[in-house]
Write a protein that holds these residues in place. Structure first.
Motif, PDB file in Angstrom:
ATOM      1  N   MET A  93       0.856  -1.185   0.000  1.00 16.82           N
ATOM      2  CA  MET A  93       0.000   0.000   0.000  1.00 16.82           C
ATOM      3  C   MET A  93       0.895   1.239   0.000  1.00 16.82           C
ATOM      4  O   MET A  93       1.827   1.335   0.798  1.00 16.82           O
ATOM      5  N   SER A  94       0.615   2.188  -0.869  1.00 15.23           N
ATOM      6  CA  SER A  94       1.432   3.401  -0.943  1.00 15.23           C
ATOM      7  C   SER A  94       1.080   4.343   0.185  1.00 15.23           C
ATOM      8  O   SER A  94      -0.049   4.352   0.678  1.00 15.23           O
ATOM      9  N   ALA A  95       2.068   5.162   0.580  1.00 12.07           N
ATOM     10  CA  ALA A  95       1.857   6.107   1.675  1.00 12.07           C
ATOM     11  C   ALA A  95       0.952   7.234   1.238  1.00 12.07           C
ATOM     12  O   ALA A  95       0.928   7.619   0.060  1.00 12.07           O
ATOM     13  N   ASP A  96       0.161   7.721   2.165  1.00 12.89           N
ATOM     14  CA  ASP A  96      -0.699   8.884   1.897  1.00 12.89           C
ATOM     15  C   ASP A  96       0.200  10.095   1.662  1.00 12.89           C
ATOM     16  O   ASP A  96       0.972  10.488   2.544  1.00 12.89           O
ATOM     17  N   PRO A  97       0.123  10.724   0.486  1.00  8.49           N
ATOM     18  CA  PRO A  97       1.020  11.852   0.207  1.00  8.49           C
ATOM     19  C   PRO A  97       0.767  13.055   1.098  1.00  8.49           C
ATOM     20  O   PRO A  97       1.615  13.933   1.204  1.00  8.49           O
ATOM     21  N   ASP A  98      -0.408  13.128   1.720  1.00  9.64           N
ATOM     22  CA  ASP A  98      -0.720  14.268   2.584  1.00  9.64           C
ATOM     23  C   ASP A  98      -0.284  14.051   4.019  1.00  9.64           C
ATOM     24  O   ASP A  98      -0.456  14.933   4.861  1.00  9.64           O
ATOM     25  N   LEU A  99       0.245  12.849   4.335  1.00 11.12           N
ATOM     26  CA  LEU A  99       0.695  12.577   5.688  1.00 11.12           C
ATOM     27  C   LEU A  99       2.192  12.864   5.814  1.00 11.12           C
ATOM     28  O   LEU A  99       2.944  12.660   4.853  1.00 11.12           O
ATOM     29  N   PRO A 100       2.625  13.366   6.978  1.00 12.98           N
ATOM     30  CA  PRO A 100       4.052  13.609   7.177  1.00 12.98           C
ATOM     31  C   PRO A 100       4.803  12.289   7.214  1.00 12.98           C
ATOM     32  O   PRO A 100       4.216  11.228   7.452  1.00 12.98           O
ATOM     33  N   PRO A 101       6.115  12.295   6.966  1.00  9.00           N
ATOM     34  CA  PRO A 101       6.906  11.063   7.018  1.00  9.00           C
ATOM     35  C   PRO A 101       6.769  10.393   8.376  1.00  9.00           C
ATOM     36  O   PRO A 101       6.598  11.066   9.401  1.00  9.00           O
ATOM     37  N   PRO A 102       6.826   9.074   8.416  1.00  7.48           N
ATOM     38  CA  PRO A 102       6.713   8.361   9.697  1.00  7.48           C
ATOM     39  C   PRO A 102       7.737   8.858  10.704  1.00  7.48           C
ATOM     40  O   PRO A 102       8.894   9.090  10.363  1.00  7.48           O
ATOM     41  N   GLY A 103       7.287   9.028  11.955  1.00 12.38           N
ATOM     42  CA  GLY A 103       8.177   9.448  13.018  1.00 12.38           C
ATOM     43  C   GLY A 103       8.328  10.949  13.159  1.00 12.38           C
ATOM     44  O   GLY A 103       8.952  11.414  14.110  1.00 12.38           O
ATOM     45  N   SER A 104       7.791  11.719  12.215  1.00 15.57           N
ATOM     46  CA  SER A 104       7.895  13.179  12.314  1.00 15.57           C
ATOM     47  C   SER A 104       6.564  13.765  12.749  1.00 15.57           C
ATOM     48  O   SER A 104       5.504  13.245  12.402  1.00 15.57           O
ATOM     49  N   ALA A 105       6.628  14.859  13.503  1.00 17.62           N
ATOM     50  CA  ALA A 105       5.406  15.510  13.972  1.00 17.62           C
ATOM     51  C   ALA A 105       4.804  16.342  12.850  1.00 17.62           C
ATOM     52  O   ALA A 105       5.530  17.005  12.089  1.00 17.62           O
ATOM     53  N   PRO A 106       3.485  16.301  12.677  1.00 16.93           N
ATOM     54  CA  PRO A 106       2.862  17.111  11.623  1.00 16.93           C
ATOM     55  C   PRO A 106       3.047  18.590  11.903  1.00 16.93           C
ATOM     56  O   PRO A 106       3.078  19.028  13.044  1.00 16.93           O
ATOM     57  N   THR A 107       3.185  19.370  10.839  1.00 15.07           N
ATOM     58  CA  THR A 107       3.358  20.816  10.946  1.00 15.07           C
ATOM     59  C   THR A 107       2.156  21.520  10.373  1.00 15.07           C
ATOM     60  O   THR A 107       1.276  20.907   9.742  1.00 15.07           O
ATOM     61  N   ILE A 108       2.149  22.823  10.520  1.00 19.22           N
ATOM     62  CA  ILE A 108       1.057  23.614   9.967  1.00 19.22           C
ATOM     63  C   ILE A 108       1.067  23.537   8.439  1.00 19.22           C
ATOM     64  O   ILE A 108       0.017  23.636   7.794  1.00 19.22           O
ATOM     65  N   LEU A 109       2.249  23.324   7.849  1.00 16.58           N
ATOM     66  CA  LEU A 109       2.332  23.147   6.391  1.00 16.58           C
ATOM     67  C   LEU A 109       1.603  21.877   5.966  1.00 16.58           C
ATOM     68  O   LEU A 109       0.918  21.856   4.926  1.00 16.58           O
ATOM     69  N   ASP A 110       1.746  20.809   6.751  1.00 18.80           N
ATOM     70  CA  ASP A 110       1.056  19.558   6.443  1.00 18.80           C
ATOM     71  C   ASP A 110      -0.458  19.740   6.499  1.00 18.80           C
ATOM     72  O   ASP A 110      -1.198  19.236   5.640  1.00 18.80           O
ATOM     73  N   VAL A 111      -0.927  20.457   7.528  1.00 19.83           N
ATOM     74  CA  VAL A 111      -2.368  20.702   7.661  1.00 19.83           C
ATOM     75  C   VAL A 111      -2.871  21.517   6.484  1.00 19.83           C
ATOM     76  O   VAL A 111      -3.915  21.224   5.889  1.00 19.83           O
ATOM     77  N   ALA A 112      -2.123  22.568   6.115  1.00 19.30           N
ATOM     78  CA  ALA A 112      -2.536  23.429   4.995  1.00 19.30           C
ATOM     79  C   ALA A 112      -2.611  22.626   3.699  1.00 19.30           C
ATOM     80  O   ALA A 112      -3.565  22.788   2.909  1.00 19.30           O
ATOM     81  N   ALA A 113      -1.601  21.760   3.466  1.00 20.56           N
ATOM     82  CA  ALA A 113      -1.599  20.969   2.233  1.00 20.56           C
ATOM     83  C   ALA A 113      -2.780  20.008   2.194  1.00 20.56           C
ATOM     84  O   ALA A 113      -3.445  19.851   1.159  1.00 20.56           O
ATOM     85  N   ARG A 114      -3.065  19.352   3.311  1.00 19.11           N
ATOM     86  CA  ARG A 114      -4.162  18.377   3.338  1.00 19.11           C
ATOM     87  C   ARG A 114      -5.511  19.058   3.164  1.00 19.11           C
ATOM     88  O   ARG A 114      -6.409  18.522   2.494  1.00 19.11           O
ATOM     89  N   ALA A 115      -5.670  20.265   3.749  1.00 18.29           N
ATOM     90  CA  ALA A 115      -6.957  20.969   3.662  1.00 18.29           C
ATOM     91  C   ALA A 115      -7.085  21.805   2.386  1.00 18.29           C
ATOM     92  O   ALA A 115      -8.172  22.293   2.077  1.00 18.29           O
ATOM     93  N   GLY A 116      -5.954  21.987   1.673  1.00 23.32           N
ATOM     94  CA  GLY A 116      -5.994  22.778   0.453  1.00 23.32           C
ATOM     95  C   GLY A 116      -6.160  24.265   0.703  1.00 23.32           C
ATOM     96  O   GLY A 116      -6.843  24.964  -0.058  1.00 23.32           O
TER      97      GLY A 116
END
Length: 351
Positions: free
Chosen positions: A1-24
């Motif tokens: 199964m491929s990784a969700d492109p909107d999720l941060p790399p495993p082991g890293s804490a999500p950032t506000i950039l990750d939230v912005a990208a996922r929400a568009g």
């Protein structure tokens, strides 16, 4: 199964950039949803909220504080955290602060001016957004701030009102309450009344004693009042009440319920009973007052409401409400609660 492109790399804490990208959306929109959600349209707010939940994003509070110069915390200092009177005030303050989006930091100053100043430095360092102090002193380090900003400084006093402090306050009319207590005892036929006050430096003590003296004076009895100074503790009141009982008083007005407990113990130690020999009235109406033997007659203060209103005053100042909308002093009602510790005095000369 491929990784969700909107999720941060495993082991890293999500950032506000990750939230912005996922929400568009932009990072500014994410920040606005987290800090001022009412200013964002509902569909956008829902997308951002869903992204935050999916990613498990937690805002960096320290960084946000540095950016906005807002800590989202209120400092509440009390003179003696072991005194049960302050518990209900703290509870009311925490409820109001939570409703307004603030947390409460509680500091015990132990009646020590140096400790008061140490806590006040938290406001100077912007570790908290505002200060509520329940003592009678404005911390010396904050005097320049109050001199510059007056009632606009983020500082509020609770309980020990004095206009000389120069800051908004929430309190009861302690002089009126003192008068009500003495008049209750006089109405029961008591003429030789002992008063056990708190420290003379306290505005509470001065106002309550002034009101009591005024009430006695209205009946021509002020010269029969006998006053002893204590420190609001049961132990100090026990000693003061022992002295007054030996002086022949038939009633005792104590400036706190804790002192009234000490006074009732002193009556028993003298081989007398309350209220048959000596009536006692306290002040505050602590939760335990009605469970004493005898149940304590007292002046009830709206303790939780004092806490809530001090926070509401402070939040109004922090919001920048115009001075006309921010009261400089709020006087809350008190109540004489009559229970079993006060009774009719024996006629003078009757054993």
């Amino acid at each position: 199964m491929s990784a969700d492109p909107d999720l941060p790399p495993p082991g890293s804490a999500p950032t506000i950039l990750d939230v912005a990208a996922r929400a568009g959306v932009s990072t500014a929109t994410v920040s606005r949803v987290l800090s001022q959600p009412d200013r964002v349209a509902e569909p956008t707010r829902a997308r951002v909220t869903a992204a935050v939940a999916a990613l498990g994003y937690r805002p960096n509070i320290a960084a946000r504080t540095l950016r906005t110069l807002r800590a989202d915390k209120i400092l509440l200092t009390v003179p003696d955290i072991s005194n049960p009177f302050f518990a209900s005030i703290i509870h009311g303050a925490e409820e109001a602060a939570r409703d307004a989006g603030y947390a409460v930091v509680v500091g015990d100053t132990r009646h020590d001016p140096e400790v008061e100043d140490q806590y006040a430095e938290m406001l100077s360092r912007r570790e908290v957004d505002g200060l509520i102090f329940l003592g009678h002193r404005l911390p010396a380090s904050l005097s320049p701030l109050v001199a510059r900003q007056g009632a606009g400084a983020p500082i509020v006093n609770g309980c020990e009102y004095s206009p000389d402090l120069g800051v908004p306050s929430v309190h009861i009319d302690n002089a009126r309450a003192g008068r009500d207590a003495i008049q209750h005892l006089i109405a029961l036929g008591h003429r030789d009344i002992g008063i056990v006050t708190g420290p003379a430096v306290s505005p509470l003590s001065r106002d309550r004693l002034s009101g009591a003296a005024e009430g006695a004076r209205a009946h021509g009895l002020d010269h029969r009042l006998q006053v002893r100074i204590a420190d609001y503790s049961a132990a100090a009141a026990f000693d003061a009440a022992t002295d007054l009982i030996a002086a022949g008083v038939t009633a005792l007005f104590c400036f706190s319920d804790e002192m009234a407990m000490g006074a009732i113990a002193a009556i028993a130690a003298a081989g007398l009973t309350c209220p048959a020999d000596v009536s006692v009235i306290g002040f505050d109406d602590l939760p335990s007052a009605r469970f004493l033997q005898p149940a304590l007659t007292t002046i009830a203060q709206p303790q939780a409401l004092i806490g809530r209103r001090t926070v509401e005053l402070l939040v109004g100042i922090l919001r920048g409400d115009p001075p006309a909308a921010t009261a400089s002093a709020i006087t809350l009602p008190h109540e004489l609660v009559v229970r079993a510790s006060t009774a009719l005095a024996r006629p003078e000369g009757q054993p």
